[in-house]
Design an enzyme around this catalytic site. Structure first.
Site, PDB file in Angstrom:
ATOM      1  CB  CYS A 560      10.901  66.286  47.602  1.00 52.80           C
ATOM      2  SG  CYS A 560       9.280  66.069  47.713  1.00 52.80           S
ATOM      3  CG  HIS A 690      11.458  63.274  43.509  1.00 56.88           C
ATOM      4  ND1 HIS A 690      12.284  63.295  44.903  1.00 56.88           N
ATOM      5  CD2 HIS A 690      10.289  63.666  43.902  1.00 56.88           C
ATOM      6  CE1 HIS A 690      11.490  63.496  45.656  1.00 56.88           C
ATOM      7  NE2 HIS A 690      10.320  63.689  45.454  1.00 56.88           N
ATOM      8  CD  GLU A 692      15.441  62.243  43.919  1.00 47.30           C
ATOM      9  OE1 GLU A 692      15.396  63.251  43.054  1.00 47.30           O
ATOM     10  OE2 GLU A 692      14.592  61.955  44.791  1.00 47.30           O
TER      11      GLU A 692
END
Lengths: 720, 503
Positions: A560, A690, A692
């Protein structure tokens, strides 16, 4: 307490003592520290790049004293301040609400089911607010159990929110639920009933998600007109609060907090008597369920709560229903639950159907547009007997809703439901583009590690505005790496130089550098990643990054905001920090010109990078995105090269697995539907999604595999 | 010397200008507007040529998507041009970030910079239409039309503030004079409170107050801070409804049980709102409730399993409205609604991880021409407020799990903007001790400016048609990255264990 206002740090000169004394701000706080702990506290704050100043001390004398330019300008006794002023008095007058024209006595105006149904879902208080909701990041923290819209099509609104409790180390299955309840139409008819049903609505939703009503807590928000000196106006909050008192006593659930705002008037216009109830409690997230229908041919039941002659819920009946639903959810006998509210069964069934576009057939002809509270509709896992519930119908494999002789097409209903607010909160863009090509590269990984390292080190820099470092740190730690987080400081004169020294050291120690997401410097001035790129353009850091990549066999990852920074440095796609020209690819504002947060489907289209060693070419994933500037753009020449080199790693895809420009699937309008790219040798990866935030057990209402094993792949590059 | 630069997005990337153009044409109904260009204007003082050159293509603009003009930009003789800047004292994140980015390049002190937005309107527009556009685009509460001339310096001339005034003769004022004084300074407290103050200064302090003391008391006692309405004693209660009368009697029985032999509180809205929790607590039914003298947020205890090991956590939740600030300046008002709400569980040492936003608005589809005088259109209110709240939440890194807007025409009186959130932390990290003499008070975080003055009092005042014009100093723009740093700080166990209380 004695305060020295001359010590207070100011944004600019010219503030006088009064301004310094009364200015408030959410990004400023005061803490009381024992004298011996002050130095330690200050140094810990400075590590986090926070300015601190000792401004006051606690003294024996119970007075508040403030000094400014050496003069005592405030000297008041605490006792006096705590009196809160003069005692005020008022009177109350309450009349019985008009039972003849009760909110609940309303009847549908027409016998035409199709017309009433469509009007119901187009009502402003029922229609879609997706274009509004998607502006808000719903997944940061990697704990979101329920996405705001569930199902394959991400369309079914949820009853409330649920998130895993955040833990710095390890994971827990305990989550928290919060729901709200309030309907101004009930409150306008009777403020007392308004509060009663606000609370009942919030608890009912909480139970529908999986909460145990006996362990629920409330906090209320009151918002009323200016009461002036009019006993009838005072009667409104009075009745409403007695309503709230009544439900709390009946259910044994209490409100332990709340806020009131009593200024909702403008000339002669008043806000409706507002009590918004928020219901909070903990839950085992394994037992949390969502609203959208999951399967075809499931039996669907309705469990109603009776109303008495005063239009109040029968609380014994309601409690029994809460118990039934809670037990069914915990025993996994139901797979979808939703509550009925203002728009009646029609609203609820529509919203349950659209998430996965599963059809529904009513068992019999019933009144579907009548408001009901404390009522549940549930989809059964298998046929179980629930004597108290009635059969409502069955889910079907045709994309329509059938009641008696009426057939309502689900796709048409979706269009109607999304139409009313589409112009206010757009969710679509009016941009015509040609067909998007699927990419599939035959490039294989071309780099391989030089030295085996058992536990590779990851350096995660944190800039002012970075906010994904907690999630990224955990993701790498779970994958077996050692993570060092470094905070870039810029408060004191030497901070910048010191931070560059610190970063230089960290880069030299690390095998992987990961720039996490966030809004570095608020994505200002007018563009993302500028602060980060300014830091890494420092000649010393630039040199060390080059060495990290090409002498030390290091890897780099940006997600991002990190991806934006990598692109704006030239590291992507060129593998080196360089001057920007207008020929280079970049990331810019989403086509829809606002932030987008949702889950998107992506497909791996090149195995060039070691960051994808643990997944297969063509494999499909569903990952959260949350960004305002994720549109990848590049000229034809640059694109051609990227494709040839296998540098385009992932593409946004539709439900059929094809790259697309459709905004429902390609959230930003990226050319070639590019989600992520790598450097020419695959060492550096940047992506918008994302990954993560993809810890298992969350985003339960979105089918699909979120785990691209990026962090494992990065670590395995060094350990395998 | 001041250097000036204008940055325009290339046509294919100019989503902002296209959006504004379509908004002005479709919603404001400016049919003759053919085209609209937006330029970001930056002024920087004291930057070297070398650093400026370096910053041109990396900080001010990106060559892929922007066109950059130094000192002047191309224009046509018939263009209608105006610029908009924030009022002095308002937090301008764009200029602030610019200064921070430039500082990295120069390595020296933070430079002074300013930003403005220049609008170029093209088309056969009348003077009235241009004024209408300006009125639509500029909210006087936080912004103003700026000069198109380049200033010689960006340093604001700051006159040294005068000493704090003493309200001479306050203790001796007649009721008539108190009334005059009250009206002159626009206090949020009522006139009875002011007389109450007069008595205190006359009988106990035996001196006249300073102006600072008066403003401070006004803030401290505002409805926002002390719930004036909720604490008002209810005297004659006339209920002509059997059901409610019965419930009122039940409430009185609850009071008897709760207060027993102790001195009962006055019957007031606050007492009705809190009697149930007091009663159930006394009956021993609220075991998980976490009680402390701190009252910043609701707090409960929960034993949770972390990787198979049981740990006690505190869960704090909080709801907060910012109705008034959002009504007059929706972006900043809604942003600080969230920022302010986060501060409470944060000051309870918990890490905030979940947010919900519930708002109330009038129908935003109504034509702008139907907007009440001196009100912002509902469409603009709801859009700007959602931009403000989401910008703050997205920046600070808070998952917003539910967003819902409730529509009712009553909210045209004043928008409802609620933020509700949940925070959590291991119980062992939360040390609560009473401050003792000798303890130190440390201020941390963002610096103090004029924009935070009067927030509490402003939201407590009655409002009328003049509100939009006079409330300028009462709105703040939040600085999310700064509050985020405090969140990081308080998530550290070693930090939360070094201090006792905070506000």
């Amino acid at each position: 307490m004695e305060i020295d206002l001359d010590k207070v740090p100011k944004k600019y000169e010219g503030l006088d003592g009064t301004e310094l004394a009364i200015s408030e701000s959410q990004e400023r706080m005061a803490v009381v520290v024992a004298k011996e702990n002050a130095d330690k506290f200050i140094s810990l704050a400075e590590e986090e790049n926070i300015e601190t100043t000792i401004v006051a001390k606690v003294v024996e004398e119970p007075r508040v004293k403030m000094y400014w330019r050496g003069k005592l300008i405030v000297n008041l006794s605490r006792e006096f301040l705590s009196t809160n002023g003069d005692v005020k008095k008022s009177n109350i007058k309450v009349l019985k609400p008009d039972y003849e024209n009760s909110y609940f006595a309303k009847k549908a105006e027409s016998n035409d089911i199709e017309k009433t149904w469509k009007e119901t879902i187009q009502d402003l208080n029922c229609c879609s607010q997706r274009g509004l909701v998607e502006r808000f990041d719903s997944t940061i923290g990697a704990g979101t159990v329920l996405m705001p819209y569930g199902g394959k099509y991400q369309l079914s609104p949820q009853e409330g929110m649920c998130s895993r409790i955040p833990t710095l180390k390890g994971y827990t299955d305990t989550g928290t639920i919060m729901t709200y309840g309030y309907n101004p139409e009930i409150a306008l008819w009777s403020p007392f009933h308004g509060a009663v049903f606000a609370i009942v609505e919030s608890i009912t939703k909480y139970v529908a998600i999986g909460g145990d009503y006996k362990k629920a807590w409330l906090t209320l928000q009151e918002y009323f007109e200016k009461l002036r000196d009019d006993p009838s106006r005072w009667g409104k909050p009075f009745s409403a609060l007695l309503g709230a008192y009544y439900v709390q006593e009946k259910l044994g659930i209490v409100s332990i907090g709340g806020k009131d705002s009593m200024s909702g008037s403008y000339n002669e216009l008043d806000v409706p008597p507002t009590v918004v109830s928020f219901c909070v409690g903990t839950v085992d997230i394994k037992n949390v369920i969502s609203t959208e229908f999951k399967n075809k041919n499931s039996k669907v039941l309705i469990l109603r709560t009776k109303l008495d002659n005063d239009y109040l819920p029968d609380f014994d009946d309601l409690k029994e229903n809460y118990e039934i639903i809670h037990k069914l959810i915990n025993e996994k006998k139901v797979i979808s639950v939703s509550t009925v509210r203002n728009g009646g069964i029609a609203e609820t069934i529509t919203k349950m159907c659209i998430g996965n576009k599963i059809g529904f057939k009513f068992e019999k002809d019933i009144d579907v547009c009548y408001p009901m509270y404390g009522t549940f509709i549930m989809e059964l896992a298998k046929d179980v007997d629930i004597p108290k519930a009635e059969i409502l119908g069955k889910t079907t494999d045709s994309q329509d809703i059938r009641i008696k002789n009426t057939v309502l097409d689900i796709n048409e209903l979706i269009e109607l439901w999304e139409e009313p607010l589409e112009k206010v909160f757009p969710s679509k863009v009016d941009i015509q583009k040609e067909k998007c090509e699927n990419i599939s590269s035959n490039k294989k990984q071309i780099i391989s590690r030089t030295i085996k390292i058992a536990k590779p080190r990851v350096f995660i820099p944190v800039f002012p505005g970075t906010n994904c470092e907690y999630d990224s740190t955990k993701a790498f730690q779970d994958a077996g790496a050692i993570v060092n987080v470094g905070i870039f400081k810029n408060i004191k004169t030497n901070d910048i130089q010191d931070s560059i020294d610190e970063f230089a050291k960290q880069i030299q120690d690390a095998q992987i550098i990961m720039i996490p997401g966030g809004f570095s410097a608020g994505d200002e001035p007018d563009g993302s990643g500028k602060f980060i790129s300014a830091v890494f353009r420092n000649p010393r850091l630039k040199d060390l990054i080059h060495k990290h990549l090409y002498e030390k066999d290091g890897l780099m990852l940006g997600i991002c905001n990190g991806f934006q920074a990598l692109i704006k440095l030239g590291l992507l796609p060129y593998g080196d920090i360089m001057e920007m020209t207008d020929k280079m690819p970049t990331l810019t504002f989403n086509d829809i010109s606002r932030h987008q947060s949702k889950m998107v489907r992506i497909k791996l289209v090149s195995k060039l990078s070691p960051w994808f060693s643990q997944i297969e070419l063509g494999e499909e994933f569903i990952v959260p995105i949350s960004h305002g500037e994720g549109k990848f753009v590049a000229n034809d020449q640059a694109l051609k090269e990227l494709i040839e080199n296998g540098q385009i790693a992932t593409q946004y895809i539709d439900l059929e697995g094809n790259a697309t420009y459709n905004i429902d699937y390609n959230p930003n309008g990226s050319v070639y539907a590019v989600e992520g790219i790598t450097s020419k040798d695959g060492r550096i990866l940047g992506k918008m999604g994302h990954s993560e935030r993809c810890y298992t057990g969350i985003t339960k209402n979105i089918p699909g595999n979120p785990d691209m094993k990026i962090f494992e792949s990065g670590v395995k590059y060094f350990t395998y | 010397m001041v250097k000036r630069i204008f940055v325009q997005k290339k046509e294919e990337y100019d989503v902002e200008a296209k959006g504004v153009l379509s908004d002005l044409k479709n919603n404001l109904q400016i049919k003759n507007l053919d085209d609209l260009i937006i330029l970001n204007r930056y002024d920087v003082e004291g930057i070297s040529d070398k650093a400026f050159e370096k910053a041109k293509n990396t900080i001010f603009s990106e060559p892929q998507v922007d066109i950059c003009y130094q000192e002047e930009y191309p224009k046509n003789p018939n263009d209608h041009i105006f610029g908009v800047e924030f009022l002095p004292g308002q937090f301008d994140q764009r200029a602030n970030s610019l200064s921070e980015c430039l500082q990295i390049i120069t390595g020296g002190e933070k430079l002074v910079s300013k930003s403005a937005k220049i609008y170029i309107l093209r088309g056969n527009l009348s003077h009235e239409e241009v004024e209408k556009i300006k009125a639509y685009l500029i909210n006087p509460v936080d912004s103003r039309e700026c000069s198109l001339e380049k200033p010689k310096t960006l340093q604001e001339k700051m006159t040294k503030p005068e000493d704090v005034k003493i309200v001479k003769g306050f203790t001796e004022m007649t009721d008539e004079n108190v009334k005059e004084f009250y009206e002159k300074y626009g206090f949020a407290m009522d006139i009875e409170d002011l007389k109450f103050c007069q008595k205190y200064f006359r009988d106990q302090e035996k001196r006249d107050p300073t102006m600072t003391e008066m403003k401070m008391i006004d803030t401290y006692w505002s409805d926002h801070c002390r719930h004036t309405t909720f604490m008002t004693k209810l005297e004659v209660i006339d209920i002509k409804w059997d059901l409610l009368e019965k419930i009122f009697q039940d409430y009185k029985k609850s009071r008897e049980y709760v207060y027993e032999n102790k001195k009962a509180k006055d019957i007031c809205l606050m007492d009705i709102a809190t009697i149930a929790v007091k009663e159930l607590k006394k009956r021993g039914l609220l075991k998980d409730l976490d009680e402390s003298e701190e009252i910043n947020a609701c707090s409960i205890k929960a034993n949770i399993m972390v990787d198979g090991k049981e740990e006690e956590y505190l869960i704090m939740f909080k709801n907060e409205t910012h109705n008034h600030p959002t009504e007059i300046e929706p972006f900043g008002g809604a942003a600080t609604c969230l920022g302010g709400a986060i501060r409470d569980p944060l000051s309870g040492r918990t890490y905030v991880y979940q947010a919900m936003r519930v708002t109330g608005a009038g129908d935003p589809r109504k034509p702008i021409s139907e907007t009440l005088p001196n009100k912002l259109p509902q469409r603009k209110l709801t859009n700007e407020a959602s931009r403000g709240y989401s910008s703050y939440g997205n920046q600070i890194g808070l998952a917003t799990g539910q967003v819902a807007e409730i529509y009712n025409d009553g909210y045209i009186a004043k928008r409802m903007e609620i933020g509700a959130l949940i925070g959590a932390a291991p119980s062992k990290n939360v040390i609560r001790e009473k401050p003792i003499p000798g303890d130190i008070i440390i201020l941390l975080g963002g610096r103090t400016g004029r924009d935070g003055c009067g927030g509490a009092t402003g939201s407590s005042k009655a409002h009328n048609s003049e509100s939009l014009k006079t409330c300028g100093a009462e709105v703040q723009k939040g600085n999310a990255p700064e509050e985020r740093k405090i969140q990081r700080l308080f998530r550290k166990e070693e930090v939360t264990r070094t201090y006792q209380e905070m506000q």
